[in-house]
Scaffold this motif. Structure first.
Motif, PDB file in Angstrom:
ATOM      1  N   LEU A  22      -8.272   4.940  -1.658  1.00  0.00           N
ATOM      2  CA  LEU A  22      -9.013   3.847  -1.031  1.00  0.00           C
ATOM      3  C   LEU A  22      -9.971   3.209  -2.028  1.00  0.00           C
ATOM      4  CD1 LEU A  22      -9.954   5.283   2.489  1.00  0.00           C
ATOM      5  CD2 LEU A  22      -8.591   3.263   2.060  1.00  0.00           C
ATOM      6  N   TYR A  82       0.410   3.878  -2.799  1.00  0.00           N
ATOM      7  CA  TYR A  82      -0.489   4.967  -2.394  1.00  0.00           C
ATOM      8  C   TYR A  82       0.092   5.875  -1.310  1.00  0.00           C
ATOM      9  CZ  TYR A  82      -4.029   2.272  -4.836  1.00  0.00           C
ATOM     10  OH  TYR A  82      -4.744   1.601  -5.784  1.00  0.00           O
ATOM     11  N   SER A 122      -8.107   1.249  -4.608  1.00  0.00           N
ATOM     12  CA  SER A 122      -7.540  -0.025  -4.159  1.00  0.00           C
ATOM     13  C   SER A 122      -8.644  -1.053  -3.896  1.00  0.00           C
ATOM     14  CB  SER A 122      -6.694   0.179  -2.908  1.00  0.00           C
ATOM     15  OG  SER A 122      -7.498   0.217  -1.763  1.00  0.00           O
ATOM     16  N   VAL A 153       0.841  -1.198   0.000  1.00  0.00           N
ATOM     17  CA  VAL A 153       0.000   0.000   0.000  1.00  0.00           C
ATOM     18  C   VAL A 153       0.874   1.246   0.000  1.00  0.00           C
ATOM     19  CG1 VAL A 153      -1.551   1.394   1.418  1.00  0.00           C
ATOM     20  CG2 VAL A 153      -2.014  -1.019   1.077  1.00  0.00           C
ATOM     21  N   TRP A 154       1.925   1.212   0.835  1.00  0.00           N
ATOM     22  CA  TRP A 154       2.745   2.398   0.978  1.00  0.00           C
ATOM     23  C   TRP A 154       3.461   2.713  -0.336  1.00  0.00           C
ATOM     24  CZ3 TRP A 154       1.812   5.663   4.577  1.00  0.00           C
ATOM     25  CH2 TRP A 154       2.671   6.747   4.738  1.00  0.00           C
ATOM     26  N   TYR A 162      -4.844  -0.625   3.655  1.00  0.00           N
ATOM     27  CA  TYR A 162      -4.986   0.791   3.320  1.00  0.00           C
ATOM     28  C   TYR A 162      -5.950   1.482   4.290  1.00  0.00           C
ATOM     29  CZ  TYR A 162      -4.752   4.680  -0.030  1.00  0.00           C
ATOM     30  OH  TYR A 162      -4.529   5.877  -0.647  1.00  0.00           O
TER      31      TYR A 162
END
Lengths: 269, 266
Positions: free
Chosen positions: B223, B59, B226, B55-56, B238
């Motif tokens: 969000l 996003y 994803s 995620v990091w 997330y």
């Protein structure tokens, strides 16, 4: 008022007014004019085309159902929390109102976790009866999601309102032998009526325009914000999207306006 | 605290318990789902921070942009909103009431409609359309009424009117009165309004989804993106990022606002 003072106030309001005029009023006026290009009947597409009418009815009925359910449940929880004192009550209240700061998409995702294809309910029902039950993408999923983001507001509002309720009325009713149900009907409901009206109107308006939640659930049950989005993005049908937006805006604004109008009249209080 | 010791309410207790379960269990479920290796297997598959990393990578930028956007939005609503609130609080003219009514319309009208209007009006200006300023403008339009209303009701206090009058008869200029008396007096209201604007801006999706471009994404937009395209675990991780980054910021600001209100409140 002296004219110097008037110029001063005008000067104070001018920056906000200019910003508002440029970035909301003019664009929205243009949006209002847009359907006219395709003929006046475009304005009434929501009434004349059965697909849009169905979508609008879906949205109104869903929002109405969610509002009523939220008022009953949120009212009960709010009154209970205002009346009782127990350990960690503050924590519970702040946990219950936490979702107020969640974006709608998170709420939609919660429902997918619960009722989606790999959701909790699907796993449980698979283990119990050998059938995967999914409800996230249908009416029930939308209803639960809308309920989820509506409840915190109702709970917070009712908890605050119930704190300031007049206990003497209730004591009097009880000592005169009124049953619990009568106390609810004759004391609680009238006292909470203004709160209910104001809160109900806001809940309804929020549900009508809730786009993020419905978008995440990409529902089989079509609601009007999704219809507008599809017309705009997938079919580039700007005039129709504008016309449907106007219809949605009018319905929500009307509900808020009526609530304020009746809330201000002493007849309801 | 008023309590009812004489009556029990088993029905209300049951409703409260069920509602609390309904509200809290999805939060726990999503926190759990973001930390396990495989959601469909559950806790047995073991805990991991792998999804966080993914995620990091994709996003991570949205977190900073969301916070920055919310801060700039607060600053803009203060600059535009506080003088406007003063004007609305002091003016009794019909035009002022109409303007106040108009200003609150973006709250009543669904965000989707506002976003469409903005795109139709300014979508052609490419540099503007592709920058964060486009999203910022939408956020300001939507949050400005909250700031104006909160501050205007503070400006309306009677003692403040008298105080300003006194300062004026003593020869204080408007600038002196405004910065020296009025703004300090309504400071708690400005703080409360700022907190509201910040919260609304950080979580705003309805407008932002329409206004964003692939290069201008905020946290809620990421969000939704994803959720649509990736695994449940990634979506959950997330969501956890939202909990870990945004909620502490909100709590911090809330206690700061509480502190300021206590110190400067009347």
């Amino acid at each position: 008022m002296k004219s110097g003072q008037r110029w001063l106030l005008l000067g104070c309001a001018a920056p906000a007014a200019a910003f508002f005029l440029m970035f909301w009023l003019l664009p929205v006026l243009r949006l209002l004019a847009l359907p006219a290009d395709k003929g006046w009947s475009t304005y009434f597409a929501v009434l004349t085309d059965s697909r849009y009418l169905q979508s609008m009815l879906n949205t109104v009925l869903l929002s109405l159902g969610v509002t009523l359910a939220t008022l009953v449940l949120g009212g009960a929880v709010g009154v209970y929390l205002a009346r009782r004192d127990f350990v960690a009550k503050r924590v519970l209240l702040s946990l219950l109102t936490l979702p107020l700061s969640f974006p709608g998409v998170i709420v939609g995702f919660f429902v997918i976790l619960l009722g989606g294809r790999q959701g909790l309910v699907a796993d449980l029902s698979d283990a119990l009866v050998g059938k995967r039950i999914t409800f996230a993408y249908g009416l029930l999923g939308l209803f639960l999601a809308y309920l989820y983001f509506s409840l915190p507001r109702a709970i917070a509002t009712y908890a605050a309102a119930a704190e300031s309720m007049n206990l003497q009325l209730e004591e009097a009713a009880r000592s005169l032998g009124a049953s619990r149900l009568r106390v609810v009907r004759d004391v609680w409901l009238p006292e909470l009526a203004p709160t209910t009206l104001a809160c109900g109107a806001i809940l309804f308006a929020t549900s009508m325009g809730a786009f993020g939640t419905a978008f995440t659930l990409a529902s089989k049950f079509e609601v009007i914000p999704i219809t507008i989005y599809n017309e705009f993005t997938n079919y580039a049908n700007f005039a129709l999207a504008a016309s449907l937006s106007i219809a949605l805006g009018v319905v929500t604004w009307l509900v808020l306006f009526l609530a304020r109008h009746f809330g201000a009249s002493p007849a309801v209080r | 605290m008023r309590t009812h010791t004489t009556t029990r309410a088993p029905f209300l207790f049951a409703v409260t318990a069920i509602v609390s379960f309904f509200m809290i269990s999805p939060m726990l479920l999503s926190v759990m789902a973001g930390l396990v290796n495989n959601y469909s297997v559950g806790l047995k598959s073991g805990l991991t921070t792998r999804w966080f990393g993914e995620v990091w990578e994709v996003y991570g930028g949205t977190v900073g942009w969301s916070l920055a956007l919310a801060l700039v939005c607060v600053a803009c609503t203060i600059v535009l909103g506080v003088p406007c609130a003063y004007a609305l609080a002091r003016s009794r003219s019909r035009a002022a009431r109409i303007f106040e009514e108009l200003l609150t319309l973006p709250v009543a009208v669904p965000g989707l409609a506002t976003a469409l209007a903005l795109i139709l009006a300014y979508g052609q200006i490419t540099a503007f359309r592709q920058s964060f300023a486009f999203i910022l403008v939408g956020h300001i339009v939507f949050t400005l009424p909250f700031m104006v209303r909160t501050v205007a009701s503070a400006f309306q206090r009677h003692d403040l009117v008298a105080l300003e009058e006194a300062a004026r008869t003593l020869g204080a200029s408007f600038r002196q009165r405004f910065m020296g008396i009025l703004v300090p007096a309504v400071f708690p209201a400005i703080v409360a309004g700022s907190l509201m604007v910040f919260t609304l801006s950080v979580g705003e999706f309805n407008l932002t989804w329409m206004l964003h471009t692939p290069l201008t994404r905020t946290l809620p937009v990421g969000l939704a993106d994803s959720y649509a395209s990736m695994r449940l675990e990634v979506g959950s991780a997330y969501t956890l990022v939202f909990f870990i980054v945004i909620l502490p910021v909100l709590w911090g600001l809330q206690s700061l606002a509480h502190l300021l209100q206590k110190r400067h409140g009347t």
